[in-house]
Design a protein around this motif. Structure first.
Motif, PDB file in Angstrom:
ATOM      1  N   PHE A   1      57.370 -45.459  55.515  1.00 41.35           N
ATOM      2  CA  PHE A   1      58.107 -46.519  55.689  1.00 41.35           C
ATOM      3  C   PHE A   1      57.272 -47.711  56.315  1.00 41.35           C
ATOM      4  O   PHE A   1      57.060 -48.828  55.701  1.00 41.35           O
ATOM      5  N   LEU A   2      56.246 -47.249  57.384  1.00 39.23           N
ATOM      6  CA  LEU A   2      55.394 -48.273  57.575  1.00 39.23           C
ATOM      7  C   LEU A   2      54.353 -48.588  56.735  1.00 39.23           C
ATOM      8  O   LEU A   2      53.901 -49.910  56.665  1.00 39.23           O
ATOM      9  N   ASP A   3      53.891 -47.727  55.832  1.00 36.53           N
ATOM     10  CA  ASP A   3      52.827 -47.814  55.091  1.00 36.53           C
ATOM     11  C   ASP A   3      53.324 -48.743  53.891  1.00 36.53           C
ATOM     12  O   ASP A   3      52.388 -49.767  53.739  1.00 36.53           O
ATOM     13  N   VAL A   4      54.719 -48.542  53.277  1.00 38.33           N
ATOM     14  CA  VAL A   4      55.175 -49.304  52.421  1.00 38.33           C
ATOM     15  C   VAL A   4      55.389 -50.776  52.828  1.00 38.33           C
ATOM     16  O   VAL A   4      55.261 -51.853  52.026  1.00 38.33           O
ATOM     17  N   GLY A   5      55.919 -50.823  54.078  1.00 39.03           N
ATOM     18  CA  GLY A   5      56.427 -51.974  54.464  1.00 39.03           C
ATOM     19  C   GLY A   5      54.989 -53.007  54.794  1.00 39.03           C
ATOM     20  O   GLY A   5      54.999 -54.114  54.392  1.00 39.03           O
ATOM     21  N   GLU A   6      54.083 -52.451  55.345  1.00 39.53           N
ATOM     22  CA  GLU A   6      52.711 -53.001  55.433  1.00 39.53           C
ATOM     23  C   GLU A   6      52.136 -53.710  53.841  1.00 39.53           C
ATOM     24  O   GLU A   6      51.992 -54.914  53.627  1.00 39.53           O
ATOM     25  N   LYS A   7      52.579 -52.856  52.803  1.00 43.73           N
ATOM     26  CA  LYS A   7      51.930 -53.123  51.473  1.00 43.73           C
ATOM     27  C   LYS A   7      52.836 -54.241  50.785  1.00 43.73           C
ATOM     28  O   LYS A   7      52.520 -55.112  50.150  1.00 43.73           O
ATOM     29  N   VAL A   8      54.213 -54.163  51.220  1.00 36.90           N
ATOM     30  CA  VAL A   8      55.164 -55.180  50.685  1.00 36.90           C
ATOM     31  C   VAL A   8      54.996 -56.531  51.404  1.00 36.90           C
ATOM     32  O   VAL A   8      54.899 -57.531  50.782  1.00 36.90           O
ATOM     33  N   ARG A   9      54.323 -56.594  52.719  1.00 38.36           N
ATOM     34  CA  ARG A   9      54.160 -58.017  53.400  1.00 38.36           C
ATOM     35  C   ARG A   9      52.762 -58.197  52.728  1.00 38.36           C
ATOM     36  O   ARG A   9      52.765 -59.577  52.622  1.00 38.36           O
ATOM     37  N   ALA A  10      51.899 -57.453  52.261  1.00 34.51           N
ATOM     38  CA  ALA A  10      50.586 -57.872  51.730  1.00 34.51           C
ATOM     39  C   ALA A  10      51.065 -58.704  50.491  1.00 34.51           C
ATOM     40  O   ALA A  10      50.669 -59.667  50.046  1.00 34.51           O
ATOM     41  N   ALA A  11      51.817 -58.233  49.933  1.00 31.61           N
ATOM     42  CA  ALA A  11      52.478 -58.593  48.397  1.00 31.61           C
ATOM     43  C   ALA A  11      53.129 -60.001  48.520  1.00 31.61           C
ATOM     44  O   ALA A  11      52.965 -60.774  47.712  1.00 31.61           O
ATOM     45  N   LEU A  12      53.986 -60.093  49.714  1.00 34.76           N
ATOM     46  CA  LEU A  12      54.608 -61.308  49.820  1.00 34.76           C
ATOM     47  C   LEU A  12      53.411 -62.616  50.087  1.00 34.76           C
ATOM     48  O   LEU A  12      53.688 -63.582  49.653  1.00 34.76           O
TER      49      LEU A  12
ATOM     50  N   ASP B   1      59.739 -64.893  48.660  1.00 36.67           N
ATOM     51  CA  ASP B   1      61.081 -64.715  49.253  1.00 36.67           C
ATOM     52  C   ASP B   1      61.645 -63.335  49.136  1.00 36.67           C
ATOM     53  O   ASP B   1      62.164 -62.572  49.942  1.00 36.67           O
ATOM     54  N   LEU B   2      61.531 -62.669  47.793  1.00 39.20           N
ATOM     55  CA  LEU B   2      62.123 -61.412  47.359  1.00 39.20           C
ATOM     56  C   LEU B   2      61.670 -60.406  48.297  1.00 39.20           C
ATOM     57  O   LEU B   2      62.168 -59.535  48.707  1.00 39.20           O
ATOM     58  N   PHE B   3      60.126 -60.620  48.326  1.00 33.38           N
ATOM     59  CA  PHE B   3      59.403 -59.486  49.094  1.00 33.38           C
ATOM     60  C   PHE B   3      59.743 -59.497  50.576  1.00 33.38           C
ATOM     61  O   PHE B   3      59.575 -58.632  51.219  1.00 33.38           O
TER      62      PHE B   3
END
Length: 161
Positions: A113-124, A137-139
């Motif tokens: 979860f921490l890993d994917v969350g970090e990648k989603v924040r980078a995507a946003l 906003d979606l990210f």
């Protein structure tokens, strides 16, 4: 690029955003499958609470993957969420499928979860830099939910002495 259902973004921008969306789609689907793997196989103290929590978490992750996939299509792209694509494209570490012990599952999920969350924040951040505020906003929405579920799952870990 095929017809889009959004104005104000050129084909190049839409193409970059669709690629970004599909990259995170693979990770969110992979994370969903990891959650279900734990849900089906975990054993130990606190089983029923964690078992039921993980069903709710998987439902929320599926909602997030729907948001991501539908945005890719709205932008004129293709949502690439088959098991074959996800297996090839996910950046998430493989989940330990032979594990049964509840605390090992909790830690394995927390890490992912921490890993994917970090990648989603980078995507946003990247979506914002590219100029697509709606995808940003979606990210942000997906990131908040991943963070909250990471906290729910991690709250089941024993506290250090």
């Amino acid at each position: 690029m095929p017809e889009a259902f959004v104005a104000g973004l050129n084909d190049n921008t839409r193409g970059k955003i669709v690629d970004l969306l599909n990259a995170r789609l693979s990770d969110v689907i992979s994370l969903t499958l990891a959650v279900k793997q734990a849900h089906w196989n975990l054993r130990g103290p606190g089983f029923i609470g964690v078992h039921e929590l993980l069903d709710d978490v998987a439902d929320r992750l599926r909602e997030s993957s729907d948001l991501i996939a539908e945005r890719a299509v709205i932008l004129g792209g293709i949502a690439r969420g088959t098991t074959e694509v996800v297996a090839e494209k996910t950046t998430m570490a493989a989940y330990p499928v032979e594990e049964k012990e509840i605390q090992i599952h909790i830690e394995a999920l927390r890490e992912r979860f921490l890993d994917v969350g970090e990648k989603v924040r980078a995507a946003l951040e990247e979506a914002g830099e590219i100029g697509d505020d709606d995808t940003e906003d979606l990210f942000t929405e997906v990131s908040r939910q991943i963070d909250k579920d990471a906290w729910f799952i991690g709250a089941n870990a024993p506290t250090p002495a």
